[in-house]
Write an enzyme that holds these catalytic residues in place. Structure first.
Site, mmCIF file in Angstrom:
data_model
loop_
_atom_site.group_PDB
_atom_site.id
_atom_site.type_symbol
_atom_site.label_atom_id
_atom_site.label_comp_id
_atom_site.label_asym_id
_atom_site.label_seq_id
_atom_site.Cartn_x
_atom_site.Cartn_y
_atom_site.Cartn_z
ATOM 1 N N THR A 32 7.423 17.087 10.252
ATOM 2 C CA THR A 32 6.469 17.943 11.037
ATOM 3 C C THR A 32 6.745 19.360 10.387
ATOM 4 O O THR A 32 7.848 19.689 10.110
ATOM 5 C CB THR A 32 6.921 18.065 12.445
ATOM 6 N N SER A 34 4.629 22.970 8.138
ATOM 7 C CA SER A 34 3.635 23.151 7.238
ATOM 8 C C SER A 34 3.728 22.505 5.834
ATOM 9 O O SER A 34 2.832 22.122 5.251
ATOM 10 C CB SER A 34 3.840 24.588 6.917
ATOM 11 N N GLU A 107 12.335 14.165 14.944
ATOM 12 C CA GLU A 107 12.662 13.895 13.670
ATOM 13 C C GLU A 107 14.039 13.326 13.399
ATOM 14 O O GLU A 107 14.216 12.596 12.420
ATOM 15 C CB GLU A 107 12.759 15.405 13.197
HETATM 16 C C1 5RP Z 1 10.076 21.247 12.513
HETATM 17 C C2 5RP Z 1 10.891 21.392 11.344
HETATM 18 C C3 5RP Z 1 10.475 21.632 10.035
HETATM 19 O O1 5RP Z 1 10.647 20.737 9.093
HETATM 20 C C4 5RP Z 1 10.747 23.053 9.555
HETATM 21 O O2 5RP Z 1 10.644 23.792 10.580
HETATM 22 C C5 5RP Z 1 10.273 23.500 8.375
HETATM 23 O O3 5RP Z 1 9.009 23.754 8.460
HETATM 24 P P1 5RP Z 1 7.938 24.258 7.171
HETATM 25 O O4 5RP Z 1 7.565 23.301 6.503
HETATM 26 O O5 5RP Z 1 6.705 24.806 8.362
HETATM 27 O O6 5RP Z 1 8.645 25.592 6.602
HETATM 28 O O7 5RP Z 1 12.013 20.916 11.484
HETATM 29 O O8 5RP Z 1 10.753 20.880 13.777
#
Ligand code: 5RP
Length: 222
Positions: A32, A34, A107
């Site tokens: 999950t 971006s 996750e």
């Molecule tokens: C979500 C997560 C994401 O992997 C983490 O926050 C990184 O996010 P991004 O790719 O948007 O920087 O752990 O729960």
């Protein structure tokens, strides 16, 4: 990649490089965030090669389905070959902080079920030591205050991420200033507090490979 590459370009580069990790016919676990969104978009071009996906959040499920990628329940698939997900922090020994997007519990479940966990991120996520990023902890609502007091005893300063409800109907505490020198020990200690669903330290089951987008190209750490 030029020195002017934006963080989004670096995330996309890492995500697209992770496509090479997929073998034909696999069920791919999808994280999950971006960075993972770029991975899902790239996966759409490979959907004929994979059997299906297992998703770690409602948001990723929606994006996968919008691309016509079948999403299977982990209870149906059993263990899977590959999990691809982002991170908020990562060390060279493959310990991670995750949960900035509040999806940490699912996750962690999908990561545990996967034979290989490939973590994708822009290079700014690579740190010498975990802990500058506040540690997300998913908490059962009635235990929010109890868990916060216990986290203070562990040396942290918890803040309730108000307004956020996880996909599992729970709350998030973001914990500042924890000493994560021994990440495995702290993961165990936090996860033993009654009311904690899980914390965002991924040390017991860290990544197997880091793919980092940097201004000098994609760096791989195994
Ligand atoms: C979500 C997560 C994401 O992997 C983490 O926050 C990184 O996010 P991004 O790719 O948007 O920087 O752990 O729960």
């Amino acid at each position: 990649m030029s020195a002017e590459s934006s963080q989004d370009d670096l995330k996309r580069a890492a995500a697209e490089a992770a496509i090479a990790e997929i073998e034909d016919g696999q069920i791919v676990g999808v994280g999950t965030g971006s960075t993972v969104n770029y991975f899902i978009d790239a996966l759409a071009n490979e959907k004929h090669r994979i059997e299906a996906a297992v998703s770690s959040s409602e948001a990723s499920t929606e994006r996968l389905k919008a691309h016509g990628i079948e999403v299977l329940d982990l209870n149906y698939t059993g263990d899977i070959e590959l999990y691809v997900d982002g991170a908020d922090e990562a060390t060279r020994n493959m310990h991670l902080i995750k949960g900035g997007g509040a999806a940490l519990t699912r996750e962690k479940i999908v990561a545990e079920a996967a034979k290989r966990f490939v973590c994708i991120a822009d290079g700014s996520k690579l740190v010498d030591r975990l802990g500058a990023f506040p540690l997300p902890v998913e908490v059962i609502p009635m235990a929010r205050s109890l868990v916060a007091r216990k986290l203070v005893l562990l040396g942290g300063q918890p803040e309730w991420r108000e307004g956020v409800i996880t996909d599992n109907g729970n709350l998030i505490l973001d914990v500042y200033n924890l000493d994560l020198t021994d990440a495995v020990k702290m993961e165990t200690a936090i996860n033993q507090i009654p009311g904690v669903v899980t914390c965002g330290i991924f040390a017991h089951r860290g990544a197997d490979k880091l793919i980092l987008g940097t201004a000098n190209g994609v760096e791989v750490i195994e």
